[in-house]
Write a protein that holds these residues in place. Structure first.
Motif, PDB file in Angstrom:
ATOM      1  N   ALA A   1       8.188   7.510   3.126  1.00  0.00           N
ATOM      2  CA  ALA A   1       8.385   8.931   2.859  1.00  0.00           C
ATOM      3  C   ALA A   1       8.191   9.317   1.399  1.00  0.00           C
ATOM      4  O   ALA A   1       8.244  10.489   1.068  1.00  0.00           O
ATOM      5  CB  ALA A   1       9.764   9.366   3.339  1.00  0.00           C
ATOM      6  N   TYR A   2       7.989   8.343   0.530  1.00  0.00           N
ATOM      7  CA  TYR A   2       7.556   8.709  -0.823  1.00  0.00           C
ATOM      8  C   TYR A   2       6.257   7.997  -1.121  1.00  0.00           C
ATOM      9  O   TYR A   2       5.909   7.005  -0.473  1.00  0.00           O
ATOM     10  CB  TYR A   2       8.627   8.426  -1.877  1.00  0.00           C
ATOM     11  N   PHE A   3       5.529   8.525  -2.083  1.00  0.00           N
ATOM     12  CA  PHE A   3       4.224   7.982  -2.411  1.00  0.00           C
ATOM     13  C   PHE A   3       4.353   6.695  -3.208  1.00  0.00           C
ATOM     14  O   PHE A   3       5.038   6.650  -4.232  1.00  0.00           O
ATOM     15  CB  PHE A   3       3.411   8.991  -3.231  1.00  0.00           C
ATOM     16  N   SER A   4       3.704   5.657  -2.743  1.00  0.00           N
ATOM     17  CA  SER A   4       3.534   4.432  -3.517  1.00  0.00           C
ATOM     18  C   SER A   4       2.183   3.854  -3.132  1.00  0.00           C
ATOM     19  O   SER A   4       1.622   4.219  -2.091  1.00  0.00           O
ATOM     20  CB  SER A   4       4.648   3.420  -3.206  1.00  0.00           C
ATOM     21  N   SER A   5       1.662   2.964  -3.939  1.00  0.00           N
ATOM     22  CA  SER A   5       0.419   2.282  -3.568  1.00  0.00           C
ATOM     23  C   SER A   5       0.608   1.536  -2.265  1.00  0.00           C
ATOM     24  O   SER A   5      -0.258   1.544  -1.394  1.00  0.00           O
ATOM     25  CB  SER A   5       0.015   1.281  -4.657  1.00  0.00           C
ATOM     26  N   ASN A   6       1.780   0.899  -2.131  1.00  0.00           N
ATOM     27  CA  ASN A   6       2.029   0.054  -0.963  1.00  0.00           C
ATOM     28  C   ASN A   6       2.037   0.861   0.335  1.00  0.00           C
ATOM     29  O   ASN A   6       1.587   0.390   1.367  1.00  0.00           O
ATOM     30  CB  ASN A   6       3.375  -0.666  -1.112  1.00  0.00           C
ATOM     31  N   SER A   7       2.579   2.085   0.267  1.00  0.00           N
ATOM     32  CA  SER A   7       2.737   2.852   1.500  1.00  0.00           C
ATOM     33  C   SER A   7       1.567   3.785   1.772  1.00  0.00           C
ATOM     34  O   SER A   7       1.403   4.238   2.897  1.00  0.00           O
ATOM     35  CB  SER A   7       4.034   3.676   1.453  1.00  0.00           C
ATOM     36  N   VAL A   8       0.762   4.096   0.761  1.00  0.00           N
ATOM     37  CA  VAL A   8      -0.238   5.150   0.950  1.00  0.00           C
ATOM     38  C   VAL A   8      -1.662   4.691   0.618  1.00  0.00           C
ATOM     39  O   VAL A   8      -2.518   4.619   1.498  1.00  0.00           O
ATOM     40  CB  VAL A   8       0.104   6.408   0.113  1.00  0.00           C
ATOM     41  N   THR A   9      -1.922   4.376  -0.641  1.00  0.00           N
ATOM     42  CA  THR A   9      -3.320   4.179  -1.033  1.00  0.00           C
ATOM     43  C   THR A   9      -3.870   2.806  -0.633  1.00  0.00           C
ATOM     44  O   THR A   9      -5.023   2.723  -0.201  1.00  0.00           O
ATOM     45  CB  THR A   9      -3.493   4.375  -2.550  1.00  0.00           C
ATOM     46  N   LEU A  10      -3.068   1.756  -0.783  1.00  0.00           N
ATOM     47  CA  LEU A  10      -3.592   0.436  -0.416  1.00  0.00           C
ATOM     48  C   LEU A  10      -3.843   0.332   1.093  1.00  0.00           C
ATOM     49  O   LEU A  10      -4.887  -0.206   1.500  1.00  0.00           O
ATOM     50  CB  LEU A  10      -2.668  -0.683  -0.918  1.00  0.00           C
TER      51      LEU A  10
ATOM     52  N   ALA B   1      -4.731   2.811   2.968  1.00  0.00           N
ATOM     53  CA  ALA B   1      -5.947   3.615   3.178  1.00  0.00           C
ATOM     54  C   ALA B   1      -7.182   2.810   2.781  1.00  0.00           C
ATOM     55  O   ALA B   1      -8.206   2.821   3.468  1.00  0.00           O
ATOM     56  CB  ALA B   1      -5.881   4.916   2.379  1.00  0.00           C
ATOM     57  N   ALA B   2      -7.074   2.102   1.668  1.00  0.00           N
ATOM     58  CA  ALA B   2      -8.196   1.269   1.224  1.00  0.00           C
ATOM     59  C   ALA B   2      -8.463   0.154   2.235  1.00  0.00           C
ATOM     60  O   ALA B   2      -9.612  -0.139   2.574  1.00  0.00           O
ATOM     61  CB  ALA B   2      -7.899   0.687  -0.156  1.00  0.00           C
ATOM     62  N   ALA B   3      -7.387  -0.448   2.738  1.00  0.00           N
ATOM     63  CA  ALA B   3      -7.541  -1.562   3.675  1.00  0.00           C
ATOM     64  C   ALA B   3      -8.198  -1.107   4.982  1.00  0.00           C
ATOM     65  O   ALA B   3      -8.974  -1.861   5.588  1.00  0.00           O
ATOM     66  CB  ALA B   3      -6.175  -2.200   3.960  1.00  0.00           C
ATOM     67  N   ARG B   4      -7.926   0.112   5.393  1.00  0.00           N
ATOM     68  CA  ARG B   4      -8.497   0.621   6.645  1.00  0.00           C
ATOM     69  C   ARG B   4     -10.026   0.670   6.616  1.00  0.00           C
ATOM     70  O   ARG B   4     -10.672   0.628   7.650  1.00  0.00           O
ATOM     71  CB  ARG B   4      -7.943   2.025   6.957  1.00  0.00           C
ATOM     72  N   THR B   5     -10.607   0.761   5.437  1.00  0.00           N
ATOM     73  CA  THR B   5     -12.075   0.827   5.340  1.00  0.00           C
ATOM     74  C   THR B   5     -12.723  -0.534   5.543  1.00  0.00           C
ATOM     75  O   THR B   5     -13.936  -0.635   5.668  1.00  0.00           O
ATOM     76  CB  THR B   5     -12.506   1.327   3.949  1.00  0.00           C
ATOM     77  N   LYS B   6     -11.904  -1.603   5.538  1.00  0.00           N
ATOM     78  CA  LYS B   6     -12.402  -2.989   5.602  1.00  0.00           C
ATOM     79  C   LYS B   6     -13.242  -3.364   4.374  1.00  0.00           C
ATOM     80  O   LYS B   6     -13.961  -4.347   4.378  1.00  0.00           O
ATOM     81  CB  LYS B   6     -13.238  -3.241   6.870  1.00  0.00           C
ATOM     82  N   LYS B   7     -13.185  -2.558   3.357  1.00  0.00           N
ATOM     83  CA  LYS B   7     -13.957  -2.851   2.140  1.00  0.00           C
ATOM     84  C   LYS B   7     -13.079  -3.482   1.063  1.00  0.00           C
ATOM     85  O   LYS B   7     -13.559  -3.846  -0.002  1.00  0.00           O
ATOM     86  CB  LYS B   7     -14.546  -1.551   1.573  1.00  0.00           C
ATOM     87  N   LEU B   8     -11.785  -3.549   1.332  1.00  0.00           N
ATOM     88  CA  LEU B   8     -10.838  -3.973   0.296  1.00  0.00           C
ATOM     89  C   LEU B   8     -10.585  -5.480   0.332  1.00  0.00           C
ATOM     90  O   LEU B   8     -10.338  -6.056   1.389  1.00  0.00           O
ATOM     91  CB  LEU B   8      -9.501  -3.246   0.492  1.00  0.00           C
ATOM     92  N   THR B   9     -10.638  -6.086  -0.835  1.00  0.00           N
ATOM     93  CA  THR B   9     -10.102  -7.435  -1.003  1.00  0.00           C
ATOM     94  C   THR B   9      -9.008  -7.336  -2.053  1.00  0.00           C
ATOM     95  O   THR B   9      -9.261  -6.879  -3.166  1.00  0.00           O
ATOM     96  CB  THR B   9     -11.197  -8.416  -1.479  1.00  0.00           C
ATOM     97  N   LEU B  10      -7.804  -7.716  -1.686  1.00  0.00           N
ATOM     98  CA  LEU B  10      -6.686  -7.637  -2.615  1.00  0.00           C
ATOM     99  C   LEU B  10      -6.297  -9.051  -2.999  1.00  0.00           C
ATOM    100  O   LEU B  10      -6.007  -9.876  -2.133  1.00  0.00           O
ATOM    101  CB  LEU B  10      -5.510  -6.921  -1.938  1.00  0.00           C
ATOM    102  N   ARG B  11      -6.339  -9.319  -4.295  1.00  0.00           N
ATOM    103  CA  ARG B  11      -5.983 -10.660  -4.750  1.00  0.00           C
ATOM    104  C   ARG B  11      -4.767 -10.556  -5.659  1.00  0.00           C
ATOM    105  O   ARG B  11      -4.859 -10.061  -6.793  1.00  0.00           O
ATOM    106  CB  ARG B  11      -7.163 -11.294  -5.499  1.00  0.00           C
TER     107      ARG B  11
END
Lengths: 558, 189
Positions: free
Chosen positions: A233-242, A244-254
């Motif tokens: 319910a609040y904005f964080s990278s963990n809950s929102v942007t990462l 969203a990035a992962a959903r594209t299948k283009k993200l590699t997070l190291r």
């Protein structure tokens, strides 16, 4: 080599890095996000999120060992038994305080976006013009109109609750329904606005969902945000942007990947990749990409640039001007005020609202204060005192217990948030003698408040006190904490944006003037601070820079 | 605290207005970690003394008293781990002094005294504290430490938070302005 090659690299997964990852991935770029800290998976890695006070052996209180082991981090208001796993351990991450500077850090996937105070105010048009107008700092290479559509863009996706107040000093945005002021705050608002028509009090604008938004939230009004929100319910990278990035299948997070430096190719005049120290094995590996976004957090982004030396750039990547590391700023949060209000004993509330109220800047808007330039805002809050007032009262026993078990008087509080001028002498320098456990050079931080900040503090003390007095408060306390810079946790500057390569690092697109495929879109690019909480501005700058970078990439200009 | 119970409670408190995300269930299985620390080894007589002290500060009324909430067990943890070393030593020494005072005046330990005599001794301790705090550079004082720790221990306990106060782990809503009727308990958080 091929295995280590991506379209884009983002250094850092916090507030701005997370957003860069989302934008670049959604635009089709295979993106590698490098995070120096451990992985923190949304919800799964919020171990304290649902615990009660009695589930903690120290009931959430700081221990003596924590104060000793983390002398800097434990100063932060949000550091306690319930949240300390999202802060760094001081001993592992040394820096030198040439003058006192509290460097509060959260090294993990999501960075400090898990811990932030979630206040989101747009900058005013005049905030982008103040450097030019009064001559402090370099003129911003952009104006409000350049950023306004990007504020809208990020607000819509992040989910910002707020009221359209129609005030030029905090332009209205794309808001979810606002939270409401309680009875004490409504009273204080009326009192302030009657006596001083130029001063306003509004509900805090914040990155909290008052209604369901993009399948997240809504807020459950627990106000345990810094533990991580299981309701998203609040904005964080963990809950929102990462995600969203992962959903594209283009993200590699190291995770556990400490960026050592950016690799520069002199012939191409481009950065070609980054050198990374594996936090576990301490081995150095290289990754390559066409564009690089530097979002390591203000001082760490600058540390990486300073550490990226070459024949062409002996003083750090893109640092022809010599301003890299200079013009460090932080918001000045020294002034606190509170008072007891004895009325409204028949009003109360239910729930724990995760934001306060806000008195937007009212100084130096229509006239000029004789003692200082720029301005400040106040955050505020009204609460009815609970059992904790018993600490300060005499007595004990049955009557005492029953008396502190019911709500007491209202407590009205204000805290000042002042703009800080950019000054060359406030700086960080690379210290190659003192290295961290991974062999990285550390920072000497040399920063102090100046006369303008001190003069502003004097005025804040006066205006905060008179507002509580006018409201009829008793036992008013107004004080200057004299806390050093850093405590605001809004460190900004050290790789500032500007109009030319002689006086600044970054151009109007957060792009290094001299290395066009490197973008820096966190707080380091800020050329002034205004007095608003900065994160929403970083997000807007990041989205705008990503849009530009990908267009330029397609035009083969990078 | 059983987290499955907590989650059930959450949905109850939220009045069924929120569906917990499916993944929230997985939190239940997150291993309990770093904040589990062993309780210090305290002699039974000392625990009894702590209970008597805490009950004198926050006795049973129409709500449970400090020892009903187990405050005597959390006091040593808070005192040993959270106080600075000087305050910690002042606390334990003060506790012994209180008991010794009781024995010399009433020929019995503080824990064995009737409530009015315990209150008398603690009133004297409070008086001493009031004199002490008016001194320049007054250091920590036993009465103040004992009282503060007891308040913390009691009102953050499950019993104290849910019975002496009103505890809503998940309010589920923000009601900004509600009428308040005298006597209604304060929110625990």
């Amino acid at each position: 080599m091929k295995k280590h090659t991506y379209d884009a690299i983002v250094i850092g997964s916090g507030m701005s890095g997370g957003w860069a990852a989302k934008e670049l991935c959604e635009k089709g770029l295979r993106t590698l996000v490098l995070e120096r800290g451990r992985d923190v998976r949304h919800i799964l890695d919020y171990p304290t999120a649902l615990l009660n006070p009695w589930d903690f052996p120290h009931r959430g209180r700081q221990t003596r060992a924590e104060k000793q082991d983390d002398p800097v981090q434990s100063i932060c208001y949000a550091y306690n038994e319930t949240t300390k796993h999202f802060f760094v351990r001081d001993a592992e991450h040394p820096y030198q305080q040439v003058k006192p500077f509290d460097w509060i850090r959260g090294y993990q996937v999501g960075g400090k976006s898990l811990l932030w105070a979630r206040q989101t105010y747009r900058w005013a048009a005049f905030d982008f013009e103040s450097n030019l107008k009064d001559g402090h700092g370099a003129d911003w290479p952009i104006r409000y109109e350049d950023l306004a559509p990007w504020y809208s863009y990020v607000e819509k996706f992040a989910g910002i609750s707020g009221n359209k107040d129609g005030l030029p000093q905090i332009p209205d945005g794309e808001f979810l329904p606002p939270m409401e002021l309680n009875a004490g705050e409504q009273y204080l608002k009326k009192s302030i606005e009657t006596r001083w028509p130029e001063r306003k009090m509004v509900i805090g604008r914040c990155a909290h969902l008052t209604v369901k938004h993009n399948d997240r939230g809504p807020c459950q009004y627990r106000s345990l945000c810094e533990r991580g929100c299981p309701f998203s319910a609040y904005f964080s990278s963990n809950s929102v942007t990462l995600p969203a990035a992962a959903r594209t299948k283009k993200l590699t997070l190291r995770a556990d990947s400490i960026v050592h430096s950016i690799i520069f190719d002199e012939k191409k005049n481009r950065a070609t990749g980054v050198r990374v120290i594996d936090a576990g094995t301490k081995e150095m590996v290289e990754y390559y990409a066409k564009i690089i976004f530097v979002n390591a957090g203000t001082l760490n982004s600058t540390l990486i640039l300073l550490n990226s030396t070459s024949n062409r750039f002996p003083k750090g990547l893109g640092n022809d001007s010599g301003v890299l590391g200079h013009y460090l700023m932080d918001h000045n949060y020294r002034v606190r005020a509170n008072g007891r209000f004895e009325g409204l004993g028949d009003r109360y509330y239910l729930g724990r609202r995760p934001t306060g109220c806000y008195v937007p800047r009212f100084r130096n808007l229509w006239d000029q204060h004789p003692d200082f330039v720029r301005g400040y805002a106040f955050g505020g809050r009204a609460t009815r005192e609970g059992w904790t007032r018993g600490y300060g009262q005499d007595g004990f026993g049955a009557a005492f217990k029953d008396q502190i078990s019911v709500p007491g008087d209202w407590n009205l509080s204000l805290h000042g948030m002042g703009e800080c001028l950019p000054r060359f002498e406030n700086q960080v320098r690379l210290n190659t003698e003192k290295r961290d456990p991974w062999g990285m050079p550390t920072l000497d931080i040399d920063c102090a408040w100046g006369p303008n900040e001190d003069a502003m503090v004097k005025d804040m003390l006066q205006t905060a006190g008179e507002m509580l007095e006018a409201a009829g408060c008793k036992s008013i306390q107004v004080y200057d904490s004299h806390e050093p810079p850093g405590r605001g946790i809004h460190e900004m500057g050290t790789a500032r944006m500007g109009r030319d390569a002689q006086t600044s690092m970054l151009n109007a697109w957060n792009q290094l003037h001299t290395v066009p495929n490197v973008f820096v879109t966190d707080g380091s690019g800020m050329g002034s601070t205004a007095c608003q909480n900065p994160s929403i501005t970083y997000l807007a700058l990041t989205a705008r820079a990503c849009d530009y970078a990908v267009k330029e990439l397609k035009k083969k200009n990078l | 605290m059983d987290r499955r119970q907590a989650l059930k409670l959450l949905t109850l408190f939220a009045g069924g207005s929120i569906a917990l995300p499916a993944y929230a269930e997985r939190i239940l299985h997150y291993p309990d970690a770093c904040w589990q620390t062993p309780l210090p080894d305290i002699a039974p007589e000392k625990t009894e003394l702590l209970a008597a002290l805490a009950d004198t500060i926050l006795p049973r009324t129409d709500t449970p008293g400090a020892s009903d909430a187990g405050v005597q067990h959390v006091l040593p943890v808070l005192a040993n781990d959270c106080l600075d070393t000087q305050s910690r030593d002042v606390f334990w020494a003060g506790l012994d002094a209180l008991d010794a005072n009781s024995r010399s005046r009433f020929q019995t330990g503080f824990a064995q005294l009737p409530p009015d005599r315990r209150s008398l001794l603690l009133s004297e301790a409070e008086q001493a504290f009031k004199t002490h705090r008016s001194q320049p550079n007054a250091g920590p004082h036993f009465f103040k430490i004992a009282k503060d720790l007891t308040l913390t221990g009691y009102f953050t306990s499950e019993t104290g938070a849910t019975q002496a106060l009103r505890y809503l782990p998940i309010p589920g809503k923000w009601e900004a302005d509600l009428p308040y009727t005298a006597g209604e308990k304060a929110w625990a958080l």
